[in-house]
Design a protein around this motif. Structure first.
Motif, PDB file in Angstrom:
ATOM      1  N   LEU A 158       0.835  -1.204   0.000  1.00 54.71           N
ATOM      2  CA  LEU A 158       0.000   0.000   0.000  1.00 54.71           C
ATOM      3  C   LEU A 158       0.867   1.251   0.000  1.00 54.71           C
ATOM      4  O   LEU A 158       1.782   1.382   0.808  1.00 54.71           O
ATOM      5  N   ASP A 159       0.571   2.174  -0.909  1.00 56.91           N
ATOM      6  CA  ASP A 159       1.167   3.504  -0.922  1.00 56.91           C
ATOM      7  C   ASP A 159       0.048   4.529  -0.768  1.00 56.91           C
ATOM      8  O   ASP A 159      -1.124   4.240  -1.032  1.00 56.91           O
ATOM      9  N   ILE A 160       0.418   5.743  -0.395  1.00 62.17           N
ATOM     10  CA  ILE A 160      -0.557   6.816  -0.256  1.00 62.17           C
ATOM     11  C   ILE A 160      -0.527   7.683  -1.512  1.00 62.17           C
ATOM     12  O   ILE A 160       0.546   8.069  -1.999  1.00 62.17           O
ATOM     13  N   TYR A 161      -1.718   7.989  -2.025  1.00 63.46           N
ATOM     14  CA  TYR A 161      -1.903   8.771  -3.241  1.00 63.46           C
ATOM     15  C   TYR A 161      -2.808   9.964  -2.957  1.00 63.46           C
ATOM     16  O   TYR A 161      -3.485  10.013  -1.929  1.00 63.46           O
ATOM     17  N   ARG A 162      -2.826  10.904  -3.897  1.00 69.90           N
ATOM     18  CA  ARG A 162      -3.710  12.059  -3.799  1.00 69.90           C
ATOM     19  C   ARG A 162      -4.446  12.253  -5.117  1.00 69.90           C
ATOM     20  O   ARG A 162      -3.940  11.893  -6.185  1.00 69.90           O
ATOM     21  N   SER A 163      -5.638  12.836  -5.042  1.00 68.65           N
ATOM     22  CA  SER A 163      -6.426  13.134  -6.229  1.00 68.65           C
ATOM     23  C   SER A 163      -7.229  14.396  -5.956  1.00 68.65           C
ATOM     24  O   SER A 163      -7.817  14.539  -4.880  1.00 68.65           O
ATOM     25  N   GLU A 164      -7.251  15.304  -6.915  1.00 71.62           N
ATOM     26  CA  GLU A 164      -7.950  16.574  -6.740  1.00 71.62           C
ATOM     27  C   GLU A 164      -9.249  16.584  -7.538  1.00 71.62           C
ATOM     28  O   GLU A 164      -9.327  16.023  -8.627  1.00 71.62           O
ATOM     29  N   MET A 165     -10.266  17.262  -6.993  1.00 71.57           N
ATOM     30  CA  MET A 165     -11.532  17.411  -7.691  1.00 71.57           C
ATOM     31  C   MET A 165     -11.374  18.421  -8.820  1.00 71.57           C
ATOM     32  O   MET A 165     -10.942  19.554  -8.597  1.00 71.57           O
ATOM     33  N   GLU A 166     -11.684  17.990 -10.038  1.00 73.41           N
ATOM     34  CA  GLU A 166     -11.613  18.855 -11.209  1.00 73.41           C
ATOM     35  C   GLU A 166     -12.894  18.705 -12.012  1.00 73.41           C
ATOM     36  O   GLU A 166     -13.184  17.630 -12.536  1.00 73.41           O
ATOM     37  N   ASN A 167     -13.678  19.782 -12.079  1.00 74.00           N
ATOM     38  CA  ASN A 167     -14.934  19.781 -12.834  1.00 74.00           C
ATOM     39  C   ASN A 167     -15.847  18.631 -12.433  1.00 74.00           C
ATOM     40  O   ASN A 167     -16.433  17.945 -13.272  1.00 74.00           O
ATOM     41  N   GLY A 168     -15.947  18.409 -11.136  1.00 79.50           N
ATOM     42  CA  GLY A 168     -16.863  17.398 -10.622  1.00 79.50           C
ATOM     43  C   GLY A 168     -16.326  15.991 -10.620  1.00 79.50           C
ATOM     44  O   GLY A 168     -17.038  15.060 -10.220  1.00 79.50           O
ATOM     45  N   GLU A 170      -2.061  10.540  -7.895  1.00 79.41           N
ATOM     46  CA  GLU A 170      -0.624  10.777  -7.909  1.00 79.41           C
ATOM     47  C   GLU A 170      -0.002  10.235  -6.623  1.00 79.41           C
ATOM     48  O   GLU A 170      -0.502  10.495  -5.527  1.00 79.41           O
ATOM     49  N   ASN A 171       1.097   9.511  -6.765  1.00 76.77           N
ATOM     50  CA  ASN A 171       1.817   8.986  -5.608  1.00 76.77           C
ATOM     51  C   ASN A 171       2.480  10.132  -4.838  1.00 76.77           C
ATOM     52  O   ASN A 171       2.997  11.078  -5.428  1.00 76.77           O
ATOM     53  N   LEU A 172       2.475  10.065  -3.494  1.00 75.33           N
ATOM     54  CA  LEU A 172       3.037  11.137  -2.688  1.00 75.33           C
ATOM     55  C   LEU A 172       4.559  11.078  -2.573  1.00 75.33           C
ATOM     56  O   LEU A 172       5.164  11.966  -1.969  1.00 75.33           O
TER      57      LEU A 172
END
Length: 564
Positions: free
Chosen positions: A348-358, A364-366
């Motif tokens: 398990l790795d930690i990732y991020r994702s941003e809200m874009e146009n709903g 993206e890997n941290l």
């Protein structure tokens, strides 16, 4: 007669031995199905004949209890003996076990086979170095090897986390540790935890409780609880207890009205709640029907009257055919979660994702300042403070432990092969997805259509603070030589001033006029070409130059921070 007696005795001994081994394997299989992996592994190890079935289950038993060295050795033996008969999922697990052991080349081979496309971890990590947003500094907050601690969340100025430290609870066969309870603790200045105590009997029971989340006003909490009843499901051969999210309300200083969410079920799990700042959306992990794979991340609307909408799968930008769990939604709407289904550093790795146009963006890997070769998960941030701090859980040291982190914006290194390329027309190393800007005849004024290109140059220079650029500006062949040299220098200076207005230090920019000396075509005479052909030479180019260039030697502050 003596030979006959010896033969019969040998047959009896072999038969009894075989019967005993079969009994041990049946016992091991039952333990494995009940997820008593430590006990199952002990039984499988005693088998004299390591069949494919035994090697698969033994490898999995090690894998699920974070014994990655033993898992890798067992999976390797499995593939050596049964290469063409093993299901693809074992290639996936073997690759993660190898990655945990630092055997990256072999790990890439098995993961490539599993995914059906080439995997190059070194290339991926180099690319990641140019895109990660932050650098993390971590330290373990409690030195308690006897317990597993994870699933931390903020509750005002304190934290709540899950732990196996309550010796009065029943033993969980998976890891031979007590069932999980929720604990509360104070936060010390350095992020370590003190004054640890049980959260409360109204929440904690003899089954698992973990992963609490709280509303902004602290009056509502959500948490995980394992169901009391074990039932048969479509995916298990023996009865299992699934996990549900419960909601509780603060009433007269105590947690009350504790109920499972309406879409909970004993046929699948819903777990790891996290609540948006305004309390209108709950995010969670589930293996409910419709998931892309093992566990996926979902969201559900929380209505003003306390009812809930229908859970919505967040889709393939977040979820994979493997495991996504432990979501955390920040106040600015960034989703953090754990996954083992994408390229990562292992497990398990930690990732991020941003809200874009709903819609949430591609995860993206941290990066490796936070993630390790083992399981890294349960990321949370302390919001609203100048210094960005938070916690995560990891089993990088053998068992699940809590780690505090501080993060700062990442200063990306200069990677010339990625930010510049040889321009075939000039033979010079020009800044790469960046073109030239052009000028009107006998003008040095920046045109509006040139601003997007200049903004891109400024963005690249901010991302690569060690990058210095020569602004090489040019004129067409019409007009006297010296006039064109002066005109090109004015064009270089106006280009520089625009970049300075975008926050770039002028000490990182070298303006240089070339007059009409370096045309991009054959228009070297004041007549004989069309206006369009002459216009191609009225330009500014952006070329990478080293800080050892004599121009920058007189500027000791050349690599200082940009103005903003």
């Amino acid at each position: 007669m003596k030979n006959l007696y010896t033969t019969i005795l040998t047959i009896l001994i072999v038969g009894v031995s075989g019967f005993a081994q079969n009994a041990n394997i049946k016992k091991a299989d039952k333990l494995f199905l009940k997820r008593a992996y430590i006990d199952a592994a002990q039984e499988y190890r005693q088998a004299a004949d390591k069949t494919q079935h035994i090697l698969q289950n033994l490898g999995d038993a090690y894998f699920y209890t974070n014994q990655m060295d033993d898992a890798a050795k067992t999976y390797r033996l499995l593939f050596l003996r049964h290469e063409g008969e093993v299901e693809p999922v074992y290639k996936f697990r073997f690759s993660h076990a190898l990655r945990a052991m630092g055997e990256n080349e072999e790990a890439a081979e098995y993961l490539s086979d599993y995914l059906g496309k080439e995997v190059d971890f070194e290339e991926w990590e180099n690319q990641l170095d140019t895109t990660v947003a932050h650098t993390y500094t971590t330290n373990q907050v409690m030195q308690n090897a006897a317990s597993s601690d994870f699933g931390i969340s903020f509750m005002g100025d304190r934290v709540v986390f899950a732990s196996t430290r309550n010796q009065d609870r029943p033993i969980y066969l998976w890891n031979k540790k007590p069932y999980l309870d929720l604990y509360v603790a104070d936060i010390s200045e350095d992020g370590t935890l003190s004054n640890v105590s049980l959260f409360g009997d109204e929440i904690n029971t003899d089954t698992h409780e973990s992963s609490a989340a709280f509303s902004e006003d602290g009056q509502v909490m959500f948490f995980d609880r394992t169901n009391d009843r074990r039932v048969k499901t479509d995916w298990s051969e023996v009865p299992v207890a699934t996990i549900s999210i419960y909601r509780a309300e603060m009433v007269d200083g105590e947690w009350d009205n504790i109920e499972a969410l309406p879409f909970a079920s004993d046929q699948y799990s819903i777990e790891h709640p996290t609540l948006s700042q305004d309390g209108t959306k709950l995010y969670f992990a589930s293996d409910m029907p419709g998931s892309l794979g093992s566990f996926d991340i979902y969201s559900v609307d929380v209505n003003a009257d306390g009812t809930f909408g229908e859970p919505v799968n967040l889709g393939p930008n977040v979820n994979t055919p493997e495991r996504e769990q432990f979501p955390y939604i920040s106040n600015d709407g960034v989703l953090y979660f754990a996954s083992n289904g994408r390229l990562g550093f292992g497990n398990l790795d930690i990732y991020r994702s941003e809200m874009e146009n709903g819609t949430f963006s591609e995860a993206e890997n941290l990066g490796n300042s936070l993630n390790s070769e083992f399981d890294d998960f349960a990321f949370v941030l302390k919001e609203g403070e100048a210094e960005e701090k938070g916690y995560l859980a990891s089993n990088r040291r053998g068992s699940d432990n809590l780690y505090a982190f501080t993060r700062t914006e990442y200063e990306k290194p200069v990677l010339p092969s990625e930010i510049s390329e040889i321009n075939p027309e000039t033979g010079r190393r020009q800044i790469a997805n960046v073109g030239n800007i052009y000028f009107d005849f006998d003008k040095a004024t920046i045109k509006p259509e040139s601003e997007p290109t200049l903004n891109r140059v400024a963005e690249i220079m901010k991302n690569y603070p060690m990058l210095n650029i020569e602004i090489g500006s040019h004129a067409d062949a019409r007009g006297p030589d010296q006039y064109n040299m002066d005109l090109s220098q004015r064009r270089a200076e106006s280009t520089l001033e625009y970049l300075v207005s975008q926050g770039i230090s002028r000490n990182r920019l070298m303006p240089k006029g070339y007059g009409e000396e370096v045309p991009l075509n054959d228009c070297t005479q004041p007549t004989g070409c069309t206006n369009e052909q002459y216009a191609k030479n009225r330009r500014s180019e952006f070329t990478e130059v080293g800080s050892d260039n004599p121009y920058f030697q007189d500027k000791p502050e050349a690599q200082q921070e940009d103005n903003n």
